[in-house]
Design a protein around this motif. Structure first.
Motif, PDB file in Angstrom:
ATOM      1  N   LYS A  80      -5.193   6.640  -0.263  1.00 33.03           N
ATOM      2  CA  LYS A  80      -3.997   6.440  -1.072  1.00 33.03           C
ATOM      3  C   LYS A  80      -3.010   5.517  -0.379  1.00 33.03           C
ATOM      4  O   LYS A  80      -2.254   4.828  -1.038  1.00 33.03           O
ATOM      5  CB  LYS A  80      -3.330   7.778  -1.367  1.00 33.03           C
ATOM      6  CG  LYS A  80      -4.098   8.592  -2.373  1.00 33.03           C
ATOM      7  CD  LYS A  80      -3.347   9.826  -2.749  1.00 33.03           C
ATOM      8  CE  LYS A  80      -4.095  10.606  -3.805  1.00 33.03           C
ATOM      9  NZ  LYS A  80      -3.371  11.776  -4.227  1.00 33.03           N
ATOM     10  N   ASP A  81      -2.984   5.499   0.938  1.00 30.03           N
ATOM     11  CA  ASP A  81      -2.027   4.684   1.667  1.00 30.03           C
ATOM     12  C   ASP A  81      -2.385   3.199   1.640  1.00 30.03           C
ATOM     13  O   ASP A  81      -1.513   2.360   1.703  1.00 30.03           O
ATOM     14  CB  ASP A  81      -1.918   5.137   3.131  1.00 30.03           C
ATOM     15  CG  ASP A  81      -1.171   6.448   3.255  1.00 30.03           C
ATOM     16  OD1 ASP A  81      -0.478   6.831   2.290  1.00 30.03           O
ATOM     17  OD2 ASP A  81      -1.280   7.077   4.306  1.00 30.03           O
ATOM     18  N   ASP A  82      -3.647   2.866   1.543  1.00 33.85           N
ATOM     19  CA  ASP A  82      -4.072   1.475   1.669  1.00 33.85           C
ATOM     20  C   ASP A  82      -4.970   1.093   0.493  1.00 33.85           C
ATOM     21  O   ASP A  82      -6.110   0.707   0.663  1.00 33.85           O
ATOM     22  CB  ASP A  82      -4.800   1.288   2.999  1.00 33.85           C
ATOM     23  CG  ASP A  82      -5.062  -0.176   3.296  1.00 33.85           C
ATOM     24  OD1 ASP A  82      -4.420  -1.031   2.678  1.00 33.85           O
ATOM     25  OD2 ASP A  82      -5.918  -0.454   4.141  1.00 33.85           O
ATOM     26  N   LYS A  83      -4.432   1.172  -0.689  1.00 31.82           N
ATOM     27  CA  LYS A  83      -5.227   0.904  -1.884  1.00 31.82           C
ATOM     28  C   LYS A  83      -5.472  -0.585  -2.106  1.00 31.82           C
ATOM     29  O   LYS A  83      -6.487  -0.977  -2.652  1.00 31.82           O
ATOM     30  CB  LYS A  83      -4.521   1.496  -3.100  1.00 31.82           C
ATOM     31  CG  LYS A  83      -5.282   1.326  -4.372  1.00 31.82           C
ATOM     32  CD  LYS A  83      -4.594   1.993  -5.518  1.00 31.82           C
ATOM     33  CE  LYS A  83      -5.441   1.804  -6.761  1.00 31.82           C
ATOM     34  NZ  LYS A  83      -4.826   2.376  -7.918  1.00 31.82           N
ATOM     35  N   ASN A  84      -4.538  -1.423  -1.673  1.00 29.96           N
ATOM     36  CA  ASN A  84      -4.593  -2.852  -1.978  1.00 29.96           C
ATOM     37  C   ASN A  84      -4.869  -3.733  -0.770  1.00 29.96           C
ATOM     38  O   ASN A  84      -4.624  -4.939  -0.819  1.00 29.96           O
ATOM     39  CB  ASN A  84      -3.276  -3.274  -2.641  1.00 29.96           C
ATOM     40  CG  ASN A  84      -2.983  -2.451  -3.867  1.00 29.96           C
ATOM     41  OD1 ASN A  84      -3.747  -2.466  -4.826  1.00 29.96           O
ATOM     42  ND2 ASN A  84      -1.897  -1.696  -3.839  1.00 29.96           N
TER      43      ASN A  84
ATOM     44  N   ASP B 288      -0.806  -4.634   0.341  1.00 32.08           N
ATOM     45  CA  ASP B 288       0.136  -3.533   0.521  1.00 32.08           C
ATOM     46  C   ASP B 288       1.159  -3.848   1.599  1.00 32.08           C
ATOM     47  O   ASP B 288       0.831  -4.458   2.612  1.00 32.08           O
ATOM     48  CB  ASP B 288      -0.598  -2.245   0.919  1.00 32.08           C
ATOM     49  CG  ASP B 288      -1.118  -1.481  -0.282  1.00 32.08           C
ATOM     50  OD1 ASP B 288      -0.661  -1.730  -1.402  1.00 32.08           O
ATOM     51  OD2 ASP B 288      -1.981  -0.612  -0.083  1.00 32.08           O
ATOM     52  N   GLY B 289       2.391  -3.450   1.361  1.00 26.99           N
ATOM     53  CA  GLY B 289       3.426  -3.596   2.371  1.00 26.99           C
ATOM     54  C   GLY B 289       4.707  -4.190   1.829  1.00 26.99           C
ATOM     55  O   GLY B 289       4.903  -4.329   0.616  1.00 26.99           O
ATOM     56  N   ASN B 290       5.592  -4.539   2.742  1.00 30.75           N
ATOM     57  CA  ASN B 290       6.900  -5.105   2.425  1.00 30.75           C
ATOM     58  C   ASN B 290       6.875  -6.615   2.670  1.00 30.75           C
ATOM     59  O   ASN B 290       6.571  -7.051   3.768  1.00 30.75           O
ATOM     60  CB  ASN B 290       7.977  -4.460   3.301  1.00 30.75           C
ATOM     61  CG  ASN B 290       8.025  -2.968   3.100  1.00 30.75           C
ATOM     62  OD1 ASN B 290       8.075  -2.481   1.985  1.00 30.75           O
ATOM     63  ND2 ASN B 290       8.004  -2.217   4.193  1.00 30.75           N
TER      64      ASN B 290
ATOM     65  N   THR C 119       7.806  -5.145  -2.619  1.00 32.27           N
ATOM     66  CA  THR C 119       7.161  -4.062  -1.888  1.00 32.27           C
ATOM     67  C   THR C 119       5.982  -3.576  -2.716  1.00 32.27           C
ATOM     68  O   THR C 119       6.153  -3.187  -3.867  1.00 32.27           O
ATOM     69  CB  THR C 119       8.143  -2.903  -1.626  1.00 32.27           C
ATOM     70  OG1 THR C 119       9.249  -3.407  -0.875  1.00 32.27           O
ATOM     71  CG2 THR C 119       7.474  -1.783  -0.838  1.00 32.27           C
TER      72      THR C 119
ATOM     73  N   LYS D 140       2.793  -0.973  -3.126  1.00 31.16           N
ATOM     74  CA  LYS D 140       2.246   0.318  -2.709  1.00 31.16           C
ATOM     75  C   LYS D 140       1.547   0.962  -3.902  1.00 31.16           C
ATOM     76  O   LYS D 140       2.121   1.012  -4.994  1.00 31.16           O
ATOM     77  CB  LYS D 140       3.377   1.223  -2.218  1.00 31.16           C
ATOM     78  CG  LYS D 140       2.935   2.484  -1.570  1.00 31.16           C
ATOM     79  CD  LYS D 140       2.337   2.190  -0.228  1.00 31.16           C
ATOM     80  CE  LYS D 140       2.154   3.464   0.548  1.00 31.16           C
ATOM     81  NZ  LYS D 140       1.486   3.251   1.780  1.00 31.16           N
ATOM     82  N   LEU D 141       0.330   1.409  -3.678  1.00 30.91           N
ATOM     83  CA  LEU D 141      -0.475   2.048  -4.721  1.00 30.91           C
ATOM     84  C   LEU D 141      -0.546   1.155  -5.960  1.00 30.91           C
ATOM     85  O   LEU D 141      -1.072   0.064  -5.883  1.00 30.91           O
ATOM     86  CB  LEU D 141       0.064   3.442  -5.038  1.00 30.91           C
ATOM     87  CG  LEU D 141       0.004   4.438  -3.871  1.00 30.91           C
ATOM     88  CD1 LEU D 141       0.652   5.752  -4.254  1.00 30.91           C
ATOM     89  CD2 LEU D 141      -1.416   4.677  -3.404  1.00 30.91           C
TER      90      LEU D 141
END
Length: 143
Positions: free
Chosen positions: A24-28, A32-34, A58, A60-61
């Motif tokens: 779930k933290d690294d779906k993309n 992913d990130g800012n 940003t 995320k998911l």
């Protein structure tokens, strides 16, 4: 023997928990990130925005939050589809007073998003991203 079985079962449960959490933290992946917009040139090569514009994406998911870093700026939450070479914003919501309302692409055009919500991903690394769309070329740094 019973203690070894309990230990092994505990390790399996913890490993499963961490694997599900990481998914779930690294779906993309690298997306992913800012991200801070460092330069936006329109199709004629005219600079529309740079770092001083304080525009941030940003990821995320299943959401991209787009906002300008100032107290009066609205926060936009966007659903998107991501493929190896394209990023497509599908739905745009504005968050005002902790309420979300569906709006059009026109609301996020001042942040570099094209009128059709579609970007070609020209470059994506762990710290740099370049998107190309109808609005021009957008360059970002990850922070």
């Amino acid at each position: 023997m019973r203690q070894i079985q309990i230990y092994i079962l505990s390790v399996i449960i913890l490993a499963t928990f961490f694997c599900v959490s990481c998914e779930k933290d690294d779906k993309n992946g690298k997306l992913d990130g800012n991200w801070q917009l460092t330069e936006w040139k329109d199709t004629q090569g005219i600079i529309k925005a740079d770092k001083s514009s304080s525009i941030f994406y940003t990821v995320k998911l299943d959401l991209i939050q787009i906002q300008q870093n100032n107290p009066s700026s609205a926060r936009f939450l966007n659903r998107f589809s991501y493929f190896a070479d394209s990023l497509i914003i599908t739905k745009v919501y504005v968050n005002i007073g902790n309420r979300d309302s569906l709006v059009t692409y026109k609301e996020i055009e001042p942040f570099g998003v094209p009128s059709d919500g579609r970007f070609h991903i020209n470059s994506l690394t762990s710290d740099y991203m370049e998107l190309i769309g109808l609005s021009g070329i957008l360059k970002f740094r990850k922070y």
